[in-house]
Design an enzyme around this catalytic site. Structure first.
Site, PDB file in Angstrom:
ATOM      1  N   GLY A 231      38.076  43.333  35.449  1.00 53.32           N
ATOM      2  CA  GLY A 231      37.715  42.764  36.744  1.00 53.32           C
ATOM      3  C   GLY A 231      37.313  41.313  36.615  1.00 53.32           C
ATOM      4  O   GLY A 231      36.120  40.983  36.607  1.00 53.32           O
ATOM      5  N   TYR A 232      38.292  40.444  36.506  1.00 55.16           N
ATOM      6  CA  TYR A 232      38.019  39.005  36.376  1.00 55.16           C
ATOM      7  C   TYR A 232      38.415  38.261  37.653  1.00 55.16           C
ATOM      8  O   TYR A 232      37.576  37.763  38.371  1.00 55.16           O
ATOM      9  CB  TYR A 232      38.794  38.432  35.180  1.00 55.16           C
ATOM     10  CG  TYR A 232      38.083  38.516  33.847  1.00 55.16           C
ATOM     11  CD1 TYR A 232      37.121  39.482  33.603  1.00 55.16           C
ATOM     12  CD2 TYR A 232      38.385  37.638  32.813  1.00 55.16           C
ATOM     13  CE1 TYR A 232      36.480  39.557  32.375  1.00 55.16           C
ATOM     14  CE2 TYR A 232      37.746  37.704  31.588  1.00 55.16           C
ATOM     15  CZ  TYR A 232      36.797  38.668  31.371  1.00 55.16           C
ATOM     16  OH  TYR A 232      36.167  38.738  30.146  1.00 55.16           O
ATOM     17  N   SER A 233      39.724  38.132  37.917  1.00 60.99           N
ATOM     18  CA  SER A 233      40.204  37.266  38.996  1.00 60.99           C
ATOM     19  C   SER A 233      39.739  37.754  40.365  1.00 60.99           C
ATOM     20  O   SER A 233      39.572  38.950  40.604  1.00 60.99           O
ATOM     21  CB  SER A 233      41.735  37.205  38.978  1.00 60.99           C
ATOM     22  OG  SER A 233      42.198  36.593  37.802  1.00 60.99           O
TER      23      SER A 233
ATOM     24  N   SER B 151      44.932  44.692  36.714  1.00 63.60           N
ATOM     25  CA  SER B 151      45.998  45.524  36.135  1.00 63.60           C
ATOM     26  C   SER B 151      45.552  46.974  36.007  1.00 63.60           C
ATOM     27  O   SER B 151      44.527  47.259  35.385  1.00 63.60           O
ATOM     28  CB  SER B 151      46.396  44.984  34.760  1.00 63.60           C
ATOM     29  OG  SER B 151      46.856  43.664  34.850  1.00 63.60           O
TER      30      SER B 151
ATOM     31  N   GLU C  43      42.402  39.071  24.727  1.00 68.37           N
ATOM     32  CA  GLU C  43      43.439  39.357  25.717  1.00 68.37           C
ATOM     33  C   GLU C  43      44.691  38.539  25.460  1.00 68.37           C
ATOM     34  O   GLU C  43      45.799  39.061  25.502  1.00 68.37           O
ATOM     35  CB  GLU C  43      42.918  39.069  27.131  1.00 68.37           C
ATOM     36  CG  GLU C  43      43.964  39.366  28.201  1.00 68.37           C
ATOM     37  CD  GLU C  43      43.546  38.872  29.571  1.00 68.37           C
ATOM     38  OE1 GLU C  43      42.749  37.923  29.639  1.00 68.37           O
ATOM     39  OE2 GLU C  43      44.040  39.432  30.562  1.00 68.37           O
TER      40      GLU C  43
ATOM     41  N   GLU D  15      49.978  27.063  33.116  1.00 69.89           N
ATOM     42  CA  GLU D  15      49.394  25.724  33.300  1.00 69.89           C
ATOM     43  C   GLU D  15      47.969  25.676  32.729  1.00 69.89           C
ATOM     44  O   GLU D  15      47.574  24.683  32.093  1.00 69.89           O
ATOM     45  CB  GLU D  15      49.377  25.361  34.790  1.00 69.89           C
ATOM     46  CG  GLU D  15      50.747  25.063  35.384  1.00 69.89           C
ATOM     47  CD  GLU D  15      51.561  26.320  35.651  1.00 69.89           C
ATOM     48  OE1 GLU D  15      51.004  27.428  35.563  1.00 69.89           O
ATOM     49  OE2 GLU D  15      52.761  26.187  35.944  1.00 69.89           O
TER      50      GLU D  15
END
Length: 396
Positions: free
Chosen positions: A133-135, A167, A250, A381
């Site tokens: 649970g990051y973004s 994911s 990761e 990027e």
């Protein structure tokens, strides 16, 4: 050295005796890859479950993890020998997932003894599947701007907010999550790293359908979700340090995960079938050159990853150089999928219906799916910025 050779011989003998024949061939579909977890364990084929059980019992699902948590306690040399013997027999890993590759290594480095004992054995046995649970909406490339709130209420934190591009959140049992616990501190200093049970009241999940037809990503909604304070990894408000450490694991994992073990054979067989065979060589010289270049580049990446893994097993924490792995693995996988479609011509553009076999249809979807590789796990990027600033030391 004699002890290592004896270990290798014993390992080979045990593997030959214990590995089910079904585990010596590539999986026919994603459903045969064992990710574990409470929701899916009963649906795996019997040989897959048997292979997971015997490897976990021996500790070889996580060969270098300490024995007290269910690992094999092997040295890096023994683990390398084991991996080489498994490769000779074309044996599949018994388990795949973020538990083994991401949160497990972080708990070994930074977790409390209570969290290690609670979660590491379950990861090794494939009982629990994890998601990340990051973004968040508006906090992807600038992850430290995340706004999911965690307010302390006695011995729990109360979480409210939304995560996105999570994911396999719809299949996971637990999530490792970044939350904001200090709303006045600079954005990198008010974040805490928590472990959250996905069955907690207030957790909602909605899959996101991609152009490939797959739905590996999800939106995750949190409404007054209560998480015990004891589930903090590291220090409160110091979660950014945990986040960076885990991102290193990761990026290394993603670079490796793009490649299937028999990619080279698949590509060459595909080219011979569609372009013709000229005395054992792919008939089209230009395509033959492109295939050779991809495989040479893959070999270079594999060797570099192997060197990095040896360093981690020796105690070196992943650093910003892992962005190189993520970026190059992404680019290489997209090149490979593009090349496979090019080799097949019109047969590489099927979606459904007659005229295409199962492999051709899968190849089209894999090609489309690969376009997401440059976004997931940190965009290309962002990786290039990290490489420029923190690896090469270039000015802004």
């Amino acid at each position: 050295m004699a002890d290592l050779e004896q270990f290798r011989a014993d390992a080979r003998q045990w593997l030959e005796k214990s590995a089910p024949p079904e585990m010596r061939v590539p999986p026919k579909s994603q459903d045969e890859i064992c990710w574990g977890g409470r929701r899916a364990s009963a649906s795996y084929p019997a040989p897959v479950l048997r292979w997971l059980a015997v490897m976990a019992e021996r500790g070889w699902t996580a060969p270098t993890w300490p024995r007290e948590y269910g690992g094999g306690g092997l040295s890096k040399q023994e683990a390398k020998a084991l991996a080489e013997e498994m490769a000779k027999l074309r044996l599949r890993p018994p388990l795949t997932g973020f538990g083994l590759s991401m949160i497990g290594p972080l708990l070994l480095q930074e977790g409390s003894e209570e969290l290690r004992k609670e979660h590491l054995p379950s990861i090794i046995q494939g009982k629990i599947r994890w998601c990340q649970g990051y973004s968040e909406p508006g906090s992807g490339s600038d992850l430290a701007s995340l706004q999911t709130k965690a307010v302390r209420d006695g011995d729990v934190y109360v979480l409210n907010g939304q995560k996105v591009w999570t994911s396999y959140a719809d299949k996971a049992d637990w999530m490792f999550i970044l939350v904001r616990t200090d709303f006045q501190a600079p954005k990198h200093n008010g974040i805490t790293f928590l472990l959250m049970d996905m069955t907690s009241p207030g957790v909602g999940v909605k899959p996101i359908k991609l152009i490939s037809g797959y739905s590996p990503f999800c939106e995750t909604f949190l409404s007054d979700v209560r998480v015990p304070v004891k589930n903090v990894v590291g220090q409160v408000n110091a979660g950014w340090t945990m986040a960076k450490a885990l991102l290193g694991h990761e990026r290394t994992m993603i670079a490796d995960a793009f490649k299937e073990r028999d990619d080279a054979r698949k590509l060459v067989d595909l080219a011979r079938r569609h372009l013709g065979d000229d005395g054992g060589k792919v008939a089209d010289a230009i395509m033959r050159d492109r295939i050779t270049q991809v495989e040479m580049d893959q070999a270079c990446l594999d060797l570099t990853l192997a060197r990095a893994r040896d360093g981690m097993k020796a105690g070196h924490k992943p650093g910003p150089e892992t962005s190189i792995f993520k970026y190059y693995g992404t680019e290489l996988n997209m090149r490979r999928r593009e090349l496979m479609v090019s080799v097949c011509g019109p047969q590489g553009l099927g979606w459904e219906g007659p005229g295409f076999d199962e492999d051709e249809l899968k190849m089209t979807r894999d090609w489309l799916r690969s376009r997401g590789n440059s976004i997931e796990g940190g965009t290309s990027e962002i990786q290039l910025n990290i490489i420029a600033k923190r690896v090469l030391g270039l000015p802004d």
